[in-house]
Design a protein around this motif. Structure first.
Motif, short mmCIF file in Angstrom:
data_model
loop_
_atom_site.label_atom_id
_atom_site.label_comp_id
_atom_site.label_asym_id
_atom_site.label_seq_id
_atom_site.Cartn_x
_atom_site.Cartn_y
_atom_site.Cartn_z
N UNK A 1 -1.18 9.34 2.99
CA UNK A 1 -2.53 9.61 3.18
C UNK A 1 -3.17 8.06 3.35
N UNK A 2 -2.52 7.29 3.50
CA UNK A 2 -3.01 5.66 3.89
C UNK A 2 -4.02 5.63 4.94
N UNK A 3 -5.12 5.09 4.58
CA UNK A 3 -6.24 4.62 5.60
C UNK A 3 -6.24 3.06 5.52
N UNK A 4 -6.70 2.38 6.68
CA UNK A 4 -6.79 1.10 6.53
C UNK A 4 -8.32 0.73 6.31
N UNK A 5 -8.10 -0.19 5.21
CA UNK A 5 -9.61 -0.61 4.71
C UNK A 5 -10.39 -1.35 5.85
N UNK B 1 0.91 -1.31 0.13
CA UNK B 1 0.13 0.00 0.07
C UNK B 1 0.86 1.17 0.00
#
Lengths: 427, 427
Positions: free
Chosen positions: B423-427, B114
């Motif tokens: 900007x990663x968010x966890x799905x 990711x």
């Protein structure tokens, strides 16, 4: 395998015996070839699938006892197994089977001027004790992770799940047996007597090398305060999210909602939002509106409640509360220095994130905060062994010794030095 | 700096205060730039040299008190300082100054699918307590190693060396001061009251992260059994040397004499010689004649005394005795399996060596023995941080947690994870 503790044998004697058997199993296990451990794990997964009816029957018994005892719905849900959850358990064991075997890995190697060649290689820790609440899947996960890393394990599950855990453990033992590994490599404590936990905390006469508690705060607190052996654990995950003046607002909004609300009950969930005072006039309301829209209760300091009327007023206690719920405490701080000061004072040293475009801010955040996991422009909910690429974890540790952050198979190992010479003596 | 503990302040309060000050100093120290720490160390070394007259005067006072108290000659020798020993102390600090700074080192880094980039970086442990006997040089070595690794240190030296240690510590404090580092980074416990040690073992209210005992077996045993914080130490170095049937006899003779006799009082000195029964008729007598010629007493099992008349008969106790003297116990074993069995039963898990040309034998020795250091065709006396290329060590640890083998500046660190996203968010 559920033994009845007979009147002649005290819990102390029973546990001492389990400790001795675990230590004896640890030696052959420590030199078992990787293929043999993989075969055992795959056989365990197959046995779980094959024995699913048996496991469900045992689980029904635990569930009936739980209902009768008036167990809370949330605990009953954690205890309950069904076909899908059992498939998840065997799938998780297969994932662990496929991990790289850490034992024997050369972590570092170098030569000395006198010709000695030194290698630092991974070795198992020895005997690991896992103390957990009534979650039957932990029996399989902990058993499989310890086996993969070449350790013997003593499992002490919650008394409410004893029949489920035992049925799962029988499947694990079948895997050990068909692959020729010592059956004492995985032992489930066969009594629900709480004195068994006390014996483990005392270290089983030197036969227990580390304890991993999996469960709520009171269990972890007891283990941390009483254990005479090292403990890998976190007491709480009081995680912070800091939005710097240099943050990209759209990114900050997206991450704040994810960090708090993706799952509120996990240790990596954010509990406190810190916002740089400089950008509060423009950024605070959109941030908090998103959180409120996602169903989150807001508790702010006076500066926050002034700008956002729907916020309740936070008390001193809020800054040190791990809600594990759809509640967030919010505070304005004076830039990165203020954020660092607040976090170093209140944090549980688990996980903190900064949203910023200014890399000097990020470097200060990374350097000056002493928590296991620090993230830049990413959600705190990435605090997870799987997300780190470790494949599986047995928990997250906040201590500074040995294991810190996610505890996967590598963290369940120690190391030794192998030195190769050709006749060197020391002058 | 020797404070008089006034009647109003208990030792517990004094030590709690020292703990709080150490914790406060640890934070700025943890982010001190490498150059600043190096400058402090060099200034310390200069101050030691400049203050040598003062240090010698303090040492004379300790020596006079020791003589009056009837201290043993060997202890007086350890306590005694002279110009050469003081030069050795400042030289040792300069060596530590030149070591690579471990703090901030990236131990591992990897990317996730990711886009997250994960780094594992070294951080200081925090506050280290060093409890040692009356060896004034440990004050300087321990202070310098802890500073280099970014840790605050609390030094509790032997009461017989209190004036010498204090004079040395004053020089260390001068180095901290001229380089602008917090003066509480190095604190010498200013009382000889033994209750101070008890307070350290209890962990100073969470302000002590690890204890390193330096001294004899009774000190280490007390610390290991009573400490409520992690301990880096070895209780004893019961080191074995195994001569396999495939050994080169000339090499075996040379290494046996060196492993036992180079210095008999160090932890890496061999205490038990195991000889493959197959080669006893040809190899045993030359091996033992060399040892005897070097001044070593031989204590053998019945098979050994039969072949070598000058050997005394060993008792059961000999196999578990660390002589630290010119005595060796000798036993015939059935090949590598017999050697492994004996070592795993009697070893203190410190250091063992095998002399063999058969590499299958070496691999079994390396894999199946769980000691911190295993050597092939080299002397056990290489068990030393300097010989490992670590530059300096504060001791050797036999525990399996965190530090194992020589404890140098790297082993005085922990680590944390730095995760960089966009900007990663966890799905």
């Amino acid at each position: 395998m559920l033994r009845r503790v007979d009147a002649e044998q005290s819990v102390a004697e029973l546990m001492a015996d389990i400790g001795r058997k675990a230590r004896a199993a640890a030696q052959p296990l420590s030199i078992a070839p990787p293929d043999q451990k993989t075969a055992a794990l795959l056989a365990m997964a197959d046995a779980i699938d094959r024995r699913s009816a048996e496991i469900l029957t045992a689980n029904k018994r635990d569930m009936a006892n739980g209902l009768e005892a008036g167990m809370a719905a949330s605990l009953l849900d954690r205890l309950k197994l069904d076909d899908k959850r059992i498939a998840g358990i065997s799938e998780s064991i297969r994932t662990i089977a496929e991990l790289k075997d850490p034992v024997g890995d050369i972590i570092a190697e170098w030569d000395r001027p006198n010709g000695l060649h030194i290698e630092r290689v991974r070795t198992p820790l020895g005997v690991i004790g896992v103390i957990y609440e009534s979650r039957p899947n932990v029996t399989a996960d902990a058993g499989a992770l310890c086996l993969k890393s070449g350790n013997a394990v003593i499992l002490r599950g919650g008394s409410d799940s004893i029949h489920s855990s035992n049925a799962i453990c029988e499947a694990l033992l079948e895997g050990l047996e068909v692959s020729g590994l010592p059956k004492d490599a995985i032992q489930l404590v066969p009594t629900t007597d709480r004195a068994a936990v006390g014996e483990m905390l005392k270290g089983l006469g030197g036969n227990l090398d580390v304890i991993i508690p999996r469960g709520g705060k009171s269990l972890v607190a007891r283990v941390q305060s009483e254990a005479r052996v090292p403990v890998f654990a976190h007491l709480e995950g009081l995680c912070h999210l800091y939005i710097d003046a240099s943050a990209d607002l759209a990114m900050a909004r997206k991450i704040a909602v994810n960090a708090k609300m993706r799952r509120t009950g996990v240790c990596g969930s954010a509990e406190t939002l810190l916002v740089d005072r400089l950008i509060a006039p423009s950024h605070l309301v959109p941030l908090l509106e998103d959180l409120r829209a996602a169903g989150c209760e807001i508790r702010g300091d006076s500066a926050v409640t002034e700008l956002f009327a729907d916020a309740k007023r936070a008390t001193d206690e809020d800054w040190s509360t791990e809600y594990l719920d759809a509640i967030i405490s919010v505070k304005l701080v004076d830039g990165i220095g203020g954020a660092i000061g607040h976090i170093n004072h209140y944090s549980s040293h688990h996980t903190e994130a900064v949203i910023a475009e200014d890399l000097h801010v990020v470097e200060r955040f990374f350097n000056e905060i002493d928590s296991a996991i620090l993230l830049h422009n990413a959600s705190t909910q990435f605090a997870d062994g799987g997300e780190f690429g470790m494949g599986a974890e047995i928990g997250i540790a906040t201590g500074k010794m040995h294991a810190r952050g996610p505890v996967g198979v590598e963290q369940l190992t120690s190391f030794k030095y192998r030195v190769r010479g050709n006749g060197q003596t020391r002058p």
